[in-house]
Scaffold this active site. Structure first.
Site, mmCIF file in Angstrom:
data_model
loop_
_atom_site.group_PDB
_atom_site.id
_atom_site.type_symbol
_atom_site.label_atom_id
_atom_site.label_comp_id
_atom_site.label_asym_id
_atom_site.label_seq_id
_atom_site.Cartn_x
_atom_site.Cartn_y
_atom_site.Cartn_z
ATOM 1 N N GLU A 1 -2.221 -0.063 5.199
ATOM 2 C CA GLU A 1 -3.110 -1.176 5.556
ATOM 3 C C GLU A 1 -2.415 -2.506 5.250
ATOM 4 O OE1 GLU A 1 -7.545 -2.660 4.012
ATOM 5 O OE2 GLU A 1 -6.246 -1.479 2.696
ATOM 6 N N LYS B 70 -11.248 -2.438 10.994
ATOM 7 C CA LYS B 70 -11.916 -1.819 9.849
ATOM 8 C C LYS B 70 -13.415 -2.107 9.845
ATOM 9 C CE LYS B 70 -11.312 -1.584 4.790
ATOM 10 N NZ LYS B 70 -10.467 -2.109 3.698
ATOM 11 N N CYS C 233 -8.383 2.371 4.854
ATOM 12 C CA CYS C 233 -8.745 2.257 3.445
ATOM 13 C C CYS C 233 -10.160 2.740 3.136
ATOM 14 C CB CYS C 233 -8.530 0.823 2.977
ATOM 15 S SG CYS C 233 -8.437 0.687 1.162
#
Length: 650
Positions: free
Chosen positions: A63, A144, A214
């Site tokens: 990330e 995300k 993540c």
């Protein structure tokens, strides 16, 4: 820097599988706040070179790979923007900072998952892309969804902040699986005449891949959505703190930094191994780790996990390290066809709550057998909440753009996607030639109405399909468009226009409303339409941006946003407590209008309504109610009358 770890023979392995591929995870050690981006890129290129030497066909980076994990710092202006990548014409492969990675992947014909901070206009996202070195193309982009942390920094001076909610918007692209072309040999393709989702073609096409970032890995919903699309491989980059009491909380189990780090590593492996197993897919999970700036520890634990939840390759350091494994995607079939055969075992009639509820709602307390009078307590006036039963099938809504500008249709779909209610499928339709490219006059409206009616009738005649298959239709033009009534005459399903939808919403949430119009002519037409709807008493008027419909797309975004903001502020001064965006083409400019009417203390006391969103939400309610267009009065079908006159010209 790394070596191939081959899997041994296990149950579920198909001896003659042709779905084997060598993959690599490129773990990065710490990147300090003063580390030049170019230095980090060179480290990433060295890992890619090592992967190439080991015949890897896919490399996965962490990330926000090329820079330090900047969301832990308080930043603004240029100090913040320098961490973001600016794409060129929407193409990340041309972004100056990360271009060398795409160039080298192209040279090696290697696929790549790359995480970076994306700047697009005035919006920022935590983003990853999948680039195919086989076909030299970005195949998919993911933003995300599950942003952790807080918007404001923690009060403790030395706290480790997590400010992703401050610097990024939640992802708006959903969890869309995709195929990685030519990643495995001899995959079925459309050219072969094979069809997906047949019994004998499942798991035989190009690999089905999904991306997460993540914190997403902790949420089973993300994995399951991908698995329902047949995902065989999930790619995940992460930056995960090893010590952040304010973010993660504390207790006796993690009373020291060492214990907290051990727990973070345990939870990392737990969610990755379980979700890989529970969705019968491989996963490649890659960290940026070590102590950044000498005081911000990030966990390692980069690993490649098979579809049975077993770790087949794992990093052993907190430095730059390559992990490599040969994986066999054919092994996914055992889990997908046995324990996790979704089509046989899922019971969606009991899952409604998971898509309709965010926060926790505990069951009601038990009632003690003593009377309320005796105990001095009163029974709550609120009942136990009820939830709606799941739908047997999604409601299908057709969003009709009556002009012929396809990009405007796509903008409408993109804008409402994040707020689309559960169980709704929204399909876009763009009017064909000779419909005008914009609706800016009565003539335009009439021409577009004829074009749409004829095309829908022709489509039904030639393909045996009809818009009657949809549960409702929305006309995405901010006007009293003649197509609305024409469709109500022609079809049984409910039909609404985005103008009338937003007008009715405005009346329910405010006392006076105003409209941000495009050109001066549109202002006059909208004044007339408001009067026709009988709402002039509640109308403070409209303010023109003095832009044509197409100029909303072609003019510089800063100029358009400035004009939108000026018009919105003028309406607020006139007394509007609710402001409507008077064109479907303004749907992605809602934020500019909202920011313009903030109070001095930053609060928003004036509502701004995106007319496309209002139309979708209102139509979703109508189809939920199961109410068709009434055929008793003015909307009685017109086809019989035309046939009687011998004028069945549609």
């Amino acid at each position: 820097m790394g070596s191939i770890q081959h899997e041994g023979a296990r149950a579920g392995h198909t001896a003659d599988s042709k779905r084997k591929v060598i993959v690599a995870g490129a773990q990065l050690g710490p990147i300090d706040i003063d580390t030049p981006r170019s230095e980090a890129i060179q480290r990433m290129l060295r890992l890619m070179e090592d992967a190439h030497k080991q015949n890897a066909k896919l490399i996965v980076y962490p990330e926000i790979a090329p820079v330090t994990f900047f969301p832990r710092h308080i930043l603004e202006g240029d100090e913040l923007e320098k961490y973001f990548e600016l794409e060129v014409d929407g193409d990340p492969t041309k972004s100056a900072n990360i271009k060398p990675l795409f160039d080298k992947a192209r040279e090696y014909k290697m696929d790549m998952y790359l995480g970076y901070a994306e700047a697009t206009g005035d919006e920022h996202y935590n983003t990853s892309v999948y680039y195919s070195g086989q076909v030299d193309k970005v195949i998919s982009k993911y933003r995300k969804v599950h942003l952790p942390g807080t918007f404001e920094p923690y009060e403790r001076k030395d706290a480790t902040n997590q400010l992703e909610k401050r610097y990024f918007k939640p992802g708006n692209l959903g969890f869309e699986a995709f195929r990685a072309p030519q990643l495995v040999p001899e995959a079925l393709t459309k050219d072969s005449g094979a069809k997906p989702n047949e019994v004998d073609t499942l798991g035989q096409g190009d690999p089905v891949v999904g991306m997460i970032i993540c914190n997403d890995r902790r949420w089973p919903e993300a994995w399951r959505v991908y698995a329902l699309q047949g995902a065989e491989l999930i790619l995940c980059g992460y930056n995960t703190t090893a010590w952040a009491p304010e973010l993660l909380g504390t207790n006796e189990k993690i009373s020291t930094k060492e214990k907290a780090k051990a727990e973070a590593l345990f939870h990392n492996k737990l969610c990755l191994t379980y979700n890989s197993y529970a969705n019968a897919c491989f996963s490649i999970n890659v960290a940026k780790c070590g102590s950044e700036d000498g005081k911000y520890p990030l966990i390692g634990g980069s690993c490649i996990i098979d579809c049975d939840g077993e770790v087949v390759a794992e990093a052993s350091t907190e430095d730059d390290e390559l992990i490599v494994a040969e994986i066999d995607l054919g092994q996914c079939r055992r889990g997908k066809e046995k324990v996790f055969a979704f089509e046989k075992h899922r019971r969606i009639e009991h899952y409604a709550r998971i898509a309709q509820q965010t926060g926790v709602q505990e069951p009601d307390f038990f009632t003690r057998p003593t009377s309320a009078v005796a105990t001095g307590t009163a029974r709550s006036p609120f009942s136990t909440p009820i939830t709606s039963p799941p739908r047997q099938r999604p409601h299908q809504i057709l969003l009709i753009n009556p002009n012929s500008t396809r990009s405007m249709t796509e903008a409408c779909l993109t804008s409402v996607r994040p707020v689309l209610p559960p169980g709704i499928e929204l399909t876009g339709y763009t009017a064909p030639y000779p419909a005008p490219t914009a609706i800016e006059s009565t003539t335009d409206a009439i021409m577009s109405t004829e074009a749409v009616l004829r095309d829908l009738a022709k489509h039904a005649a030639s393909n045996g399909e009809t818009v009657q298959n949809f549960d409702g239709m929305i006309v995405a033009c901010f006007s009293k468009h003649p197509l609305i009534d024409a469709l109500r005459e022609s079809y049984d399903v409910p039909v609404i226009g985005i103008m009338e939808a937003s007008l009715y919403v405005a009346r329910m949430i405010g006392g006076r409303f105003g409209i941000v119009a495009t050109a001066a002519r549109s202002k006059i037409m909208q004044d007339d339409a408001v009067a026709a709807y009988g709402l002039s008493h509640f109308y403070v008027g409209s303010e023109s941006t003095h832009l044509g419909v197409l100029e909303l797309e072609t003019r510089p975004r800063e100029e358009v946003a400035k004009r939108m903001g000026h018009a919105a502020r003028s309406l607020a001064v006139k007394g509007a407590d609710t402001i409507l965006l008077g064109c479907a083409g303004m749907t992605d400019l809602t934020r500019a209008a909202k920011d313009a009417v903030r109070d001095e203390d930053g609060r928003r006391t004036v509502n701004v309504i995106d007319s496309v969103e209002a139309g979708v939400m209102m139509m979703a309610s109508l189809v939920d109610m199961g109410i068709p267009t009434s055929k008793k009065g003015v909307y009685k079908g017109e086809k019989e009358g035309r046939r009687t006159r011998g004028q069945n010209w549609l």
